[in-house]
Scaffold this motif. Sequence first.
Motif, PDB file in Angstrom:
ATOM      1  N   GLY A  10       0.814  -1.209   0.000  1.00  0.00           N
ATOM      2  CA  GLY A  10       0.000   0.000   0.000  1.00  0.00           C
ATOM      3  C   GLY A  10       0.838   1.245   0.000  1.00  0.00           C
ATOM      4  O   GLY A  10       2.045   1.205  -0.258  1.00  0.00           O
ATOM      5  N   LEU A  11       0.191   2.352   0.314  1.00  0.00           N
ATOM      6  CA  LEU A  11       0.837   3.656   0.363  1.00  0.00           C
ATOM      7  C   LEU A  11       1.042   4.054   1.824  1.00  0.00           C
ATOM      8  O   LEU A  11       0.105   3.988   2.639  1.00  0.00           O
ATOM      9  CB  LEU A  11      -0.037   4.694  -0.341  1.00  0.00           C
ATOM     10  CG  LEU A  11       0.409   6.153  -0.261  1.00  0.00           C
ATOM     11  CD1 LEU A  11       1.751   6.340  -0.954  1.00  0.00           C
ATOM     12  CD2 LEU A  11      -0.666   7.055  -0.872  1.00  0.00           C
ATOM     13  N   GLY A  16       6.864   5.336   8.331  1.00  0.00           N
ATOM     14  CA  GLY A  16       5.787   4.442   8.685  1.00  0.00           C
ATOM     15  C   GLY A  16       6.164   2.979   8.562  1.00  0.00           C
ATOM     16  O   GLY A  16       7.318   2.630   8.270  1.00  0.00           O
ATOM     17  N   SER A  17       5.171   2.119   8.769  1.00  0.00           N
ATOM     18  CA  SER A  17       5.389   0.670   8.760  1.00  0.00           C
ATOM     19  C   SER A  17       4.331  -0.027   7.916  1.00  0.00           C
ATOM     20  O   SER A  17       3.211   0.459   7.776  1.00  0.00           O
ATOM     21  CB  SER A  17       5.323   0.109  10.185  1.00  0.00           C
ATOM     22  OG  SER A  17       6.323   0.657  11.011  1.00  0.00           O
ATOM     23  N   LEU A  18       4.722  -1.158   7.375  1.00  0.00           N
ATOM     24  CA  LEU A  18       3.818  -2.063   6.689  1.00  0.00           C
ATOM     25  C   LEU A  18       4.238  -3.486   7.001  1.00  0.00           C
ATOM     26  O   LEU A  18       5.421  -3.752   7.244  1.00  0.00           O
ATOM     27  CB  LEU A  18       3.852  -1.861   5.170  1.00  0.00           C
ATOM     28  CG  LEU A  18       3.124  -0.671   4.560  1.00  0.00           C
ATOM     29  CD1 LEU A  18       3.424  -0.603   3.065  1.00  0.00           C
ATOM     30  CD2 LEU A  18       1.641  -0.743   4.810  1.00  0.00           C
ATOM     31  N   GLN A 119       2.461  -3.923  -4.499  1.00  0.00           N
ATOM     32  CA  GLN A 119       3.089  -2.616  -4.603  1.00  0.00           C
ATOM     33  C   GLN A 119       3.217  -1.967  -3.229  1.00  0.00           C
ATOM     34  O   GLN A 119       2.260  -1.924  -2.456  1.00  0.00           O
ATOM     35  CB  GLN A 119       2.266  -1.698  -5.506  1.00  0.00           C
ATOM     36  CG  GLN A 119       2.793  -0.285  -5.623  1.00  0.00           C
ATOM     37  CD  GLN A 119       4.082  -0.199  -6.403  1.00  0.00           C
ATOM     38  OE1 GLN A 119       4.227  -0.803  -7.464  1.00  0.00           O
ATOM     39  NE2 GLN A 119       5.045   0.551  -5.872  1.00  0.00           N
ATOM     40  N   VAL A 120       4.412  -1.472  -2.962  1.00  0.00           N
ATOM     41  CA  VAL A 120       4.662  -0.667  -1.764  1.00  0.00           C
ATOM     42  C   VAL A 120       5.143   0.707  -2.226  1.00  0.00           C
ATOM     43  O   VAL A 120       6.121   0.795  -2.975  1.00  0.00           O
ATOM     44  CB  VAL A 120       5.725  -1.322  -0.858  1.00  0.00           C
ATOM     45  CG1 VAL A 120       6.131  -0.367   0.270  1.00  0.00           C
ATOM     46  CG2 VAL A 120       5.199  -2.631  -0.289  1.00  0.00           C
ATOM     47  N   THR A 121       4.450   1.731  -1.784  1.00  0.00           N
ATOM     48  CA  THR A 121       4.812   3.098  -2.139  1.00  0.00           C
ATOM     49  C   THR A 121       5.000   3.914  -0.867  1.00  0.00           C
ATOM     50  O   THR A 121       4.104   3.955  -0.026  1.00  0.00           O
ATOM     51  CB  THR A 121       3.732   3.762  -3.010  1.00  0.00           C
ATOM     52  OG1 THR A 121       3.520   2.963  -4.182  1.00  0.00           O
ATOM     53  CG2 THR A 121       4.164   5.153  -3.427  1.00  0.00           C
ATOM     54  N   VAL A 122       6.180   4.504  -0.748  1.00  0.00           N
ATOM     55  CA  VAL A 122       6.508   5.303   0.439  1.00  0.00           C
ATOM     56  C   VAL A 122       6.638   6.756  -0.004  1.00  0.00           C
ATOM     57  O   VAL A 122       7.499   7.080  -0.824  1.00  0.00           O
ATOM     58  CB  VAL A 122       7.799   4.822   1.098  1.00  0.00           C
ATOM     59  CG1 VAL A 122       8.060   5.612   2.383  1.00  0.00           C
ATOM     60  CG2 VAL A 122       7.725   3.332   1.392  1.00  0.00           C
ATOM     61  N   SER A 123       5.793   7.600   0.529  1.00  0.00           N
ATOM     62  CA  SER A 123       5.818   9.016   0.158  1.00  0.00           C
ATOM     63  C   SER A 123       6.701   9.802   1.127  1.00  0.00           C
ATOM     64  O   SER A 123       6.785   9.474   2.310  1.00  0.00           O
ATOM     65  CB  SER A 123       4.406   9.585   0.171  1.00  0.00           C
ATOM     66  OG  SER A 123       3.859   9.525   1.472  1.00  0.00           O
TER      67      SER A 123
END
Length: 124
Positions: A10-11, A16-18, A119-123
């Motif tokens: 995710g976004l 942050g963490s996932l 998909q991993v998206t880091v803003s």
Amino acid sequence: QVQLVESGGGLVQAGGSLRLSCAASGRTFSRYGMGWFRQAPGKERDVVAAISWSGGSTYYADSVKGRFTISRDNAKNTVYLQMNSLKPEDTAVYYCAAAKDRRTVVAGTGYDYWGQGTQVTVSS
């Protein structure tokens, strides 16, 4: 034959963490070494982390050491990737893979089965 299905991408904002999960089909999950790989746009697919069949041995790419943790639950046929302190450069499609070699396999060529990716998206 092993089928792998990733989830948990995710976004997220930087810092942050996932937690990624990879569910495997079949009764022989515990016989496989497992790994997580990632591929960013325009780049090659690289290993992120790997774990042996028992979970007793793990490997991490230098870029994620101290931030990511790979684990597995053989009773649930699932491997996890806990990702903390995420950075924009962690943005990529993350793939789960299974190797008939029960050890900690680092090379992508050592894996026999692959998931479709998440998909991993880091803003920033």
